[in-house]
Design a protein around this motif. Sequence first.
Motif, PDB file in Angstrom:
ATOM      1  N   GLU A 266      87.577  51.299  43.847  1.00 49.45           N
ATOM      2  CA  GLU A 266      88.416  51.942  44.856  1.00 49.45           C
ATOM      3  C   GLU A 266      89.797  51.315  44.960  1.00 49.45           C
ATOM      4  OE1 GLU A 266      87.709  54.762  46.416  1.00 49.45           O
ATOM      5  OE2 GLU A 266      85.838  54.770  45.276  1.00 49.45           O
ATOM      6  N   ASN A 267      89.970  50.108  44.419  1.00 47.08           N
ATOM      7  CA  ASN A 267      91.299  49.490  44.472  1.00 47.08           C
ATOM      8  C   ASN A 267      91.537  48.661  43.214  1.00 47.08           C
ATOM      9  OD1 ASN A 267      90.319  46.710  44.969  1.00 47.08           O
ATOM     10  ND2 ASN A 267      89.731  47.517  46.981  1.00 47.08           N
ATOM     11  N   GLU A 268      92.785  48.273  43.034  1.00 49.63           N
ATOM     12  CA  GLU A 268      93.179  47.563  41.823  1.00 49.63           C
ATOM     13  C   GLU A 268      92.542  46.184  41.728  1.00 49.63           C
ATOM     14  OE1 GLU A 268      97.224  46.731  39.231  1.00 49.63           O
ATOM     15  OE2 GLU A 268      97.402  47.417  41.293  1.00 49.63           O
ATOM     16  N   LYS A 269      92.363  45.522  42.860  1.00 42.95           N
ATOM     17  CA  LYS A 269      91.755  44.180  42.851  1.00 42.95           C
ATOM     18  C   LYS A 269      90.329  44.241  42.303  1.00 42.95           C
ATOM     19  CE  LYS A 269      90.564  40.214  45.669  1.00 42.95           C
ATOM     20  NZ  LYS A 269      90.329  39.680  46.984  1.00 42.95           N
ATOM     21  N   GLN A 270      89.532  45.196  42.787  1.00 40.41           N
ATOM     22  CA  GLN A 270      88.164  45.354  42.285  1.00 40.41           C
ATOM     23  C   GLN A 270      88.179  45.633  40.783  1.00 40.41           C
ATOM     24  OE1 GLN A 270      86.807  48.675  44.659  1.00 40.41           O
ATOM     25  NE2 GLN A 270      85.475  47.338  45.875  1.00 40.41           N
ATOM     26  N   ALA A 271      89.078  46.514  40.360  1.00 39.05           N
ATOM     27  CA  ALA A 271      89.154  46.873  38.943  1.00 39.05           C
ATOM     28  C   ALA A 271      89.528  45.668  38.091  1.00 39.05           C
ATOM     29  CB  ALA A 271      90.167  48.002  38.749  1.00 39.05           C
ATOM     30  N   GLU A 272      90.479  44.882  38.544  1.00 35.71           N
ATOM     31  CA  GLU A 272      90.910  43.698  37.791  1.00 35.71           C
ATOM     32  C   GLU A 272      89.810  42.641  37.704  1.00 35.71           C
ATOM     33  OE1 GLU A 272      93.547  43.029  35.955  1.00 35.71           O
ATOM     34  OE2 GLU A 272      94.511  44.948  36.339  1.00 35.71           O
ATOM     35  N   ILE A 273      89.107  42.424  38.806  1.00 36.45           N
ATOM     36  CA  ILE A 273      88.013  41.437  38.796  1.00 36.45           C
ATOM     37  C   ILE A 273      86.928  41.863  37.820  1.00 36.45           C
ATOM     38  CG2 ILE A 273      86.113  40.494  40.185  1.00 36.45           C
ATOM     39  CD1 ILE A 273      88.120  40.486  42.561  1.00 36.45           C
ATOM     40  N   THR A 274      86.594  43.145  37.826  1.00 31.25           N
ATOM     41  CA  THR A 274      85.567  43.659  36.916  1.00 31.25           C
ATOM     42  C   THR A 274      86.041  43.602  35.469  1.00 31.25           C
ATOM     43  OG1 THR A 274      84.800  45.087  38.697  1.00 31.25           O
ATOM     44  CG2 THR A 274      84.015  45.600  36.479  1.00 31.25           C
ATOM     45  N   TRP A 275      87.317  43.944  35.237  1.00 37.42           N
ATOM     46  CA  TRP A 275      87.874  43.865  33.882  1.00 37.42           C
ATOM     47  C   TRP A 275      87.783  42.425  33.354  1.00 37.42           C
ATOM     48  CZ3 TRP A 275      89.056  47.145  30.155  1.00 37.42           C
ATOM     49  CH2 TRP A 275      89.810  46.684  29.071  1.00 37.42           C
ATOM     50  N   GLN A 276      88.116  41.462  34.198  1.00 35.67           N
ATOM     51  CA  GLN A 276      88.047  40.055  33.799  1.00 35.67           C
ATOM     52  C   GLN A 276      86.608  39.660  33.469  1.00 35.67           C
ATOM     53  OE1 GLN A 276      90.698  38.141  33.307  1.00 35.67           O
ATOM     54  NE2 GLN A 276      89.391  36.490  32.583  1.00 35.67           N
ATOM     55  N   TRP A 277      85.650  40.121  34.283  1.00 34.43           N
ATOM     56  CA  TRP A 277      84.243  39.824  34.037  1.00 34.43           C
ATOM     57  C   TRP A 277      83.813  40.399  32.683  1.00 34.43           C
ATOM     58  CZ3 TRP A 277      79.676  42.173  32.937  1.00 34.43           C
ATOM     59  CH2 TRP A 277      78.522  41.412  33.112  1.00 34.43           C
ATOM     60  N   ILE A 278      84.232  41.619  32.402  1.00 37.04           N
ATOM     61  CA  ILE A 278      83.900  42.259  31.123  1.00 37.04           C
ATOM     62  C   ILE A 278      84.503  41.465  29.960  1.00 37.04           C
ATOM     63  CG2 ILE A 278      84.417  44.295  29.695  1.00 37.04           C
ATOM     64  CD1 ILE A 278      83.967  45.973  32.262  1.00 37.04           C
ATOM     65  N   GLN A 279      85.756  41.048  30.125  1.00 37.70           N
ATOM     66  CA  GLN A 279      86.428  40.269  29.074  1.00 37.70           C
ATOM     67  C   GLN A 279      85.677  38.966  28.784  1.00 37.70           C
ATOM     68  OE1 GLN A 279      88.683  42.632  27.693  1.00 37.70           O
ATOM     69  NE2 GLN A 279      89.881  40.805  27.372  1.00 37.70           N
ATOM     70  N   GLU A 280      85.144  38.348  29.820  1.00 37.63           N
ATOM     71  CA  GLU A 280      84.485  37.049  29.651  1.00 37.63           C
ATOM     72  C   GLU A 280      83.018  37.153  29.252  1.00 37.63           C
ATOM     73  OE1 GLU A 280      85.118  34.691  33.157  1.00 37.63           O
ATOM     74  OE2 GLU A 280      87.293  34.943  33.033  1.00 37.63           O
ATOM     75  N   HIS A 281      82.323  38.237  29.660  1.00 34.97           N
ATOM     76  CA  HIS A 281      80.880  38.301  29.442  1.00 34.97           C
ATOM     77  C   HIS A 281      80.415  39.350  28.424  1.00 34.97           C
ATOM     78  CE1 HIS A 281      81.223  36.233  33.339  1.00 34.97           C
ATOM     79  NE2 HIS A 281      80.167  35.569  32.894  1.00 34.97           N
ATOM     80  N   LEU A 282      81.121  40.455  28.295  1.00 35.80           N
ATOM     81  CA  LEU A 282      80.671  41.496  27.367  1.00 35.80           C
ATOM     82  C   LEU A 282      81.401  41.458  26.026  1.00 35.80           C
ATOM     83  CD1 LEU A 282      80.167  44.629  29.667  1.00 35.80           C
ATOM     84  CD2 LEU A 282      78.481  42.956  28.910  1.00 35.80           C
ATOM     85  N   VAL A 283      82.715  41.292  26.068  1.00 36.25           N
ATOM     86  CA  VAL A 283      83.498  41.356  24.831  1.00 36.25           C
ATOM     87  C   VAL A 283      83.070  40.304  23.808  1.00 36.25           C
ATOM     88  CG1 VAL A 283      85.832  41.121  23.866  1.00 36.25           C
ATOM     89  CG2 VAL A 283      85.452  42.542  25.893  1.00 36.25           C
ATOM     90  N   PRO A 284      82.864  39.030  24.188  1.00 36.90           N
ATOM     91  CA  PRO A 284      82.424  38.060  23.166  1.00 36.90           C
ATOM     92  C   PRO A 284      81.100  38.448  22.511  1.00 36.90           C
ATOM     93  CG  PRO A 284      83.181  36.907  25.133  1.00 36.90           C
ATOM     94  CD  PRO A 284      83.110  38.368  25.478  1.00 36.90           C
ATOM     95  N   ALA A 285      80.177  38.991  23.282  1.00 41.12           N
ATOM     96  CA  ALA A 285      78.893  39.419  22.712  1.00 41.12           C
ATOM     97  C   ALA A 285      79.092  40.623  21.792  1.00 41.12           C
ATOM     98  CB  ALA A 285      77.908  39.760  23.826  1.00 41.12           C
ATOM     99  N   LEU A 286      79.953  41.549  22.183  1.00 40.60           N
ATOM    100  CA  LEU A 286      80.202  42.732  21.352  1.00 40.60           C
ATOM    101  C   LEU A 286      80.873  42.359  20.026  1.00 40.60           C
ATOM    102  CD1 LEU A 286      81.357  45.247  24.103  1.00 40.60           C
ATOM    103  CD2 LEU A 286      79.232  45.328  22.783  1.00 40.60           C
TER     104      LEU A 286
END
Length: 185
Positions: A84-104
């Motif tokens: 719903e807001n940019e802060k939530q989106a940025e926090i989730t994007w950072q989480w994805i960068q740190e936890h999903l991208v290295p595994a992918l």
Amino acid sequence: MTSNDPTAYTVFTLPTHVDAPLSPFWIVLRENPYFYLQQTKRQKNAIVRNVLGTLQNVLDTKQSPFRIIYRRPNGTCLQIAAAENEKQAEITWQWIQEHLVPALDILENSEKEAFVVTKVNSIVTRRDAGTDEISMDEKVRNASRSFRQTFNVPVTERLVNCKSVRSPRWVDELSRFFSVTGLPY
């Protein structure tokens, strides 16, 4: 913004197919080889903005202003998060960068989609255990979410029955019902 921020878990949704990931209604804010972070494009023309808003309300298809989508190898996409807001989106994007991208990066192409879908489904299922959010029926999820937001009902309460009403009068009718019966709303 830390990767352990629980906000990241609140915006994940059950993976849903996206027909046109790169459309004129969305702006790509960030991207990597696996994901897009997008924001709805704000219409400059007030008439177009009002018509689109009215259509979204009538059809009950109002989307969150930010979304994260997974880029499948075949070119189609899955929406995995809505914020719903940019802060939530940025926090989730950072989480994805740190936890999903290295595994992918180390997985074979044939395994990547299954990994993302399983991981996101696991997050949503754990977060929404005992709620309507894990329903496979998107209409039930949307109705449940709208009902909870409109009447400030806790997430732990479940929507037992759902009937689609095209008219916005349902809010007035429910409000009248609660005021006549004396039930708090």
